[in-house]
Design an enzyme around this catalytic site. Structure first.
Site, short mmCIF file in Angstrom:
data_model
loop_
_atom_site.label_atom_id
_atom_site.label_comp_id
_atom_site.label_asym_id
_atom_site.label_seq_id
_atom_site.Cartn_x
_atom_site.Cartn_y
_atom_site.Cartn_z
N HIS A 43 -0.69 -6.60 -5.30
CA HIS A 43 -0.79 -7.86 -4.57
C HIS A 43 -0.14 -8.96 -5.40
O HIS A 43 -0.26 -9.00 -6.63
CB HIS A 43 -2.27 -8.20 -4.32
CG HIS A 43 -2.51 -9.65 -4.01
ND1 HIS A 43 -3.00 -10.54 -4.95
CD2 HIS A 43 -2.33 -10.37 -2.87
CE1 HIS A 43 -3.10 -11.74 -4.40
NE2 HIS A 43 -2.70 -11.66 -3.15
N ASN A 102 0.80 -13.37 -4.94
CA ASN A 102 0.76 -14.58 -4.11
C ASN A 102 1.19 -15.76 -4.96
O ASN A 102 0.75 -15.89 -6.11
CB ASN A 102 -0.65 -14.80 -3.57
CG ASN A 102 -0.80 -16.14 -2.88
OD1 ASN A 102 -1.34 -17.07 -3.45
ND2 ASN A 102 -0.32 -16.22 -1.66
N VAL A 103 2.06 -16.58 -4.43
CA VAL A 103 2.40 -17.86 -5.05
C VAL A 103 2.37 -18.91 -3.95
O VAL A 103 2.89 -18.69 -2.86
CB VAL A 103 3.77 -17.84 -5.76
CG1 VAL A 103 3.69 -17.08 -7.07
CG2 VAL A 103 4.86 -17.23 -4.88
N ARG A 104 1.76 -20.06 -4.23
CA ARG A 104 1.56 -21.04 -3.18
C ARG A 104 1.52 -22.46 -3.74
O ARG A 104 1.22 -22.68 -4.91
CB ARG A 104 0.25 -20.76 -2.44
CG ARG A 104 -0.97 -20.76 -3.32
CD ARG A 104 -2.22 -20.28 -2.60
NE ARG A 104 -3.39 -20.28 -3.48
CZ ARG A 104 -3.72 -19.29 -4.27
NH1 ARG A 104 -2.98 -18.19 -4.31
NH2 ARG A 104 -4.79 -19.37 -5.05
N HIS A 141 0.85 -1.18 0.00
CA HIS A 141 0.00 0.00 0.00
C HIS A 141 0.90 1.24 0.00
O HIS A 141 1.44 1.63 1.04
CB HIS A 141 -0.89 0.03 1.24
CG HIS A 141 -1.93 -1.05 1.27
ND1 HIS A 141 -3.01 -1.07 0.41
CD2 HIS A 141 -2.06 -2.15 2.06
CE1 HIS A 141 -3.75 -2.12 0.66
NE2 HIS A 141 -3.21 -2.80 1.65
N HIS A 179 -21.04 -7.54 -4.64
CA HIS A 179 -21.98 -6.62 -4.01
C HIS A 179 -21.81 -5.19 -4.51
O HIS A 179 -22.69 -4.34 -4.31
CB HIS A 179 -21.84 -6.66 -2.48
CG HIS A 179 -20.49 -6.27 -1.97
ND1 HIS A 179 -19.39 -7.09 -2.06
CD2 HIS A 179 -20.05 -5.14 -1.38
CE1 HIS A 179 -18.34 -6.48 -1.54
NE2 HIS A 179 -18.71 -5.29 -1.12
N ARG A 199 -1.68 -17.73 11.65
CA ARG A 199 -1.37 -16.57 12.50
C ARG A 199 -2.14 -15.36 11.99
O ARG A 199 -1.92 -14.87 10.88
CB ARG A 199 0.14 -16.32 12.45
CG ARG A 199 0.60 -15.20 13.38
CD ARG A 199 2.13 -15.18 13.43
NE ARG A 199 2.59 -14.15 14.33
CZ ARG A 199 2.83 -12.89 13.95
NH1 ARG A 199 2.62 -12.51 12.69
NH2 ARG A 199 3.26 -12.00 14.83
N GLY A 255 -6.22 -22.18 11.24
CA GLY A 255 -5.60 -21.79 12.49
C GLY A 255 -4.31 -21.03 12.30
O GLY A 255 -3.43 -21.07 13.16
#
Length: 305
Positions: A109, A111-113, A99, A178, A263, A261
């Site tokens: 943004h 993301n790699v996973r 930001h 929305h 962090r 669960g």
């Protein structure tokens, strides 16, 4: 020879990617430094969260690496694969949100996973996901074209159909139903990727991860010194509200982290430091703010000539 998942190789790459991105963003900021916090997961593994706040250019940026184990896949991961419900898993990834302070620099943004289930089985189930997308407040066609040209380059060696397929998926995924509007100007999004075999899919993951800085840093450099005033700042804070709405209502990564669960501080590091909501706000006709809605939000072929 079976193409088994190389989870340690993925871990090594993700940790080095986090370091490289943080170094590059610190250099572009010129003053801020990422604070590092290491953490452990209750069922095994953990991660490294790096956050930069109140920099010269970056008001808040988070780059999170995680590699966790769990005894039961969360609902967010089994929605499309109900046969895996209740199985153990290993989830690895790097996720970041930047930001900037200047309203003329877009939020970004990436993301790699990788997720593997049944590592103890002869044929574990695995898939990759990720991508990157851009959320401008005051958009410039040349910036968006550069962003998408880099996304196209990232996909080039993997087939001519890959960029249009994952670009379309990004437009559809980062959509606030929305509000009936896209979150930004898109980029790439993919999930459940395993059709090419592990080695090729991992190679694509690296191409996406390595392409992020090439896509984003030139835009930061071009816009970070643009003068702005209170009007531009208030518009930025208002539009940041859309980012919060998407992450809390629709984002699969946020839902996965909370359901597994994870962090909470790391999961919610993507939230902007300041944001505002204004009741029934409408930008003035033919204003620079209205131009965002009229010319940039919505699916569009940014590479068409």
């Amino acid at each position: 020879m079976q193409d088994l998942p190389d989870v340690e190789g993925v871990d090594d790459y993700l940790q080095s990617l986090q370091i490289d991105i943080c170094r590059a963003l610190e250099a572009e900021d010129g003053g801020g430094r990422f604070m590092e916090e290491r953490w452990t997961h209750s069922e095994g593994g953990g991660g490294i969260t790096r956050v930069l706040t109140d920099g010269e250019v970056i008001e808040k940026g988070g780059v999170n690496y995680s590699s966790i184990r769990g005894s039961r896949l969360p609902d967010a991961a089994t929605a499309r694969r109900p046969e895996l419900s209740g199985q153990g898993f290993r989830a690895q990834g790097v996720s970041l949100v930047i930001h900037p302070r200047n309203p003329y620099v877009p939020t970004s943004h990436m993301n790699v996973r990788c997720l593997v289930s049944g590592l103890d089985n002869p044929s574990p189930v695995w898939w990759f996901g990720g991508g990157f997308d851009l959320t401008p407040y005051y958009a410039f066609e040349e910036d968006v074209e550069h962003w998408h040209a880099t996304a196209h380059e990232v996909c080039r060696d993997f087939g001519v159909e890959v960029y249009p397929r994952f670009k379309k998926w990004c437009d559809e995924y980062f959509f606030l139903k929305h509000r009936n509007e896209t979150r930004g100007v898109g980029g790439l999004f993919f999930d459940d990727l395993n059709e090419w075999g592990f080695r090729q899919c991992f190679s694509f993951l690296r191409s996406v991860g390595n392409g992020y800085l090439r896509a984003y840093v030139p835009i930061i450099n071009k816009r970070k010194n643009t003068p702005y005033g209170e009007r531009q700042r208030e518009w930025q804070l208002y539009r940041r509200g859309r980012y919060v709405e998407f992450n809390l209502v629709y984002d699969r990564g946020t839902l996965f982290g909370l359901q597994s669960g994870g962090r909470v501080e790391s999961i919610l590091m993507s939230m902007p430091p300041r944001v505002s909501w204004r009741y029934n706000y409408q930008p003035g006709a033919e204003s620079p703010e209205a131009e965002l809605y009229e010319r940039f939000l919505g699916a569009r072929d940014w590479l068409a000539k």
